[in-house]
Design a protein around this motif. Structure first.
Motif, short mmCIF file in Angstrom:
data_model
loop_
_atom_site.label_atom_id
_atom_site.label_comp_id
_atom_site.label_asym_id
_atom_site.label_seq_id
_atom_site.Cartn_x
_atom_site.Cartn_y
_atom_site.Cartn_z
N TYR A 125 -6.23 -3.92 4.60
CA TYR A 125 -5.85 -4.47 3.37
C TYR A 125 -5.20 -5.85 3.47
O TYR A 125 -5.47 -6.99 2.81
N GLU B 242 -0.09 0.16 0.49
CA GLU B 242 -1.40 0.50 1.47
C GLU B 242 -0.84 0.43 2.89
O GLU B 242 -1.47 1.18 3.72
N GLY C 236 -3.41 0.57 6.58
CA GLY C 236 -3.44 -0.55 5.95
C GLY C 236 -3.50 -1.95 6.22
O GLY C 236 -3.40 -2.88 5.52
N ASN D 87 1.35 -3.36 -3.96
CA ASN D 87 0.06 -2.82 -3.35
C ASN D 87 0.43 -2.65 -1.83
O ASN D 87 -0.11 -1.73 -1.18
#
Length: 402
Positions: free
Chosen positions: A341, A394, A338, A390
């Motif tokens: 991200y 993630e 992640g 999120n």
């Protein structure tokens, strides 16, 4: 050209050094680390113990330093004050530096000025602390008189815990070999970051804290909003203003911590510097629209400057979060998921992993050894909450057994 001295030259002082250079000023950085994060960003770098005040004074005189500033570091503030006194430069005074770093003096000051603090006692020996524990007959917390980053801070529930932790807490007190024992408050914890000018004091950012389950003294999340439906942020602002104004602090950044128990707000500590982990350089600026570093730097050089401490329209809706990553379990890091991200999301202002694949990680024991963080800034709570959700989905750290 004006020359500004900064120390200790670590990661958290890097935005301050960069801002000084952006203003067209010459930076002199002193740090104990040979390859300090601020080294390459400075115009002149000196490797030195920041507590070697005589050496730094000689350097400042030789370089023609005209101002001294620091941020996000409690232990640096008495050094700033002493150097300011010796060199006749604009800084906080040694008396103010002691008040804003010595937790016992802080509590005595609060009692004198009607600012709520939990029951407390200055303890030189184990017996002092144990007598206090028996006297109040409740859970206590012990902490060094003048440490930082929650070093030596422990919640104590019984005599055995106190015996195990007393000496460890004591070793982190610098100016005086003593600790503070105080009643442990049950309730939510908050921070308040502000700016003192000749016009008064203004709190620019208030956060509500969450803590790690393995250690209630270490923050896991700071969630910043202008107000909160369940808590009185104006009361926090009022108490902070009262302490700062009564202290006589002429100018500078401030960072305070509070706990709310049964609807009453208690001051836990207050410092004459900005909040750590880039709170003062990233979050406070975003939430208020006020560049507090400009005020700090320009006032230190030229005297107090005009500062517009009124939030612009719409800024009261802004919010931010400083979130620390949690160790999934002790072991060797095999994969980090992640990171792309975090890197590509425009709401993420900064992030850091304090480890690499192959490193051994474990639960943090104080603020300075948390495994990483991210800072998010948003225009609404909905947007911020969605982002935090999120990131939890993630970003994942995979750990294997040793």
């Amino acid at each position: 050209m004006e020359k500004v001295l900064v120390f200790p030259g670590g990661k958290w002082q890097l935005p301050l050094v960069r801002r000084i250079k952006e203003l067209g000023l010459f930076t002199v950085v002193v740090s104990p680390e040979e390859n300090a994060p601020c080294k390459n960003a400075s115009d002149f770098f000196c490797q030195s113990d920041i507590f070697d005040i005589d050496n730094i004074e000689r350097l400042a005189k030789d370089m023609g330093v005209t101002a001294i500033v620091s941020d996000e570091c409690d232990i640096a503030m008495p050094v700033v004050a002493e150097l300011g006194k010796r060199l006749a430069l604009r800084t906080l005074t040694p008396k103010e530096a002691k008040l804003f770093t010595n937790k016992y003096m802080m509590r005595d000051f609060c009692v004198k000025h009607g600012i709520p603090v939990p029951e407390y006692r200055l303890c030189y020996t184990f017996d002092d602390a144990w007598d206090f524990f028996k006297e109040i007959n409740k859970t206590i917390i012990i902490k060094p008189v003048d440490s930082n980053a929650s070093h030596g801070v422990f919640v104590i529930n019984d005599e055995d815990e106190l015996r195990k932790k007393f000496n460890e807490s004591m070793k982190y007190s610098r100016a005086e070999k003593a600790i503070i024992a105080e009643r442990y408050l049950q309730g939510k914890e908050f921070t308040a970051d502000g700016l003192k000018t000749k016009h008064g004091h203004c709190t620019l950012a208030v956060s509500k804290k969450k803590h790690f389950s393995h250690n209630s003294s270490i923050a896991k999340e700071l969630y910043f909003t202008y107000d909160d439906p369940d808590y009185k942020y104006d009361e926090i602002r009022k108490l902070t203003d009262k302490f700062v104004l009564e202290s006589g602090l002429e100018f500078g950044l401030t960072h305070a911590e509070y706990k709310c128990e049964d609807g009453k707000y208690y001051l836990i500590e207050i410092a004459a510097r900005g909040g750590g982990n880039l709170v003062s350089s990233v979050i406070t600026h975003y939430l208020s629209g006020i560049n507090t570093y400009d005020h700090l730097i320009k006032t230190a050089i030229w005297g107090d400057t005009e500062a517009n401490l009124i939030l612009a329209p719409g800024f009261e809706e802004r919010c931010a979060a400083l979130v620390f990553f949690e160790t999934p379990r002790e072991g060797i890091v095999s994969q980090i998921y992640g990171e792309e991200y975090l890197k590509n999301n425009e709401l993420i202002r900064d992030y850091c992993f304090n480890f690499a694949i192959g490193d051994h990680i474990t639960d943090c024991v104080n603020d300075s050894v948390r495994i990483g963080y991210y800072i998010a800034c948003a225009k609404s709570k909905y947007e911020l909450d969605n982002l935090i959700h999120n990131v939890e989905k993630e970003v994942r750290i995979e750990v294997l057994d040793d």
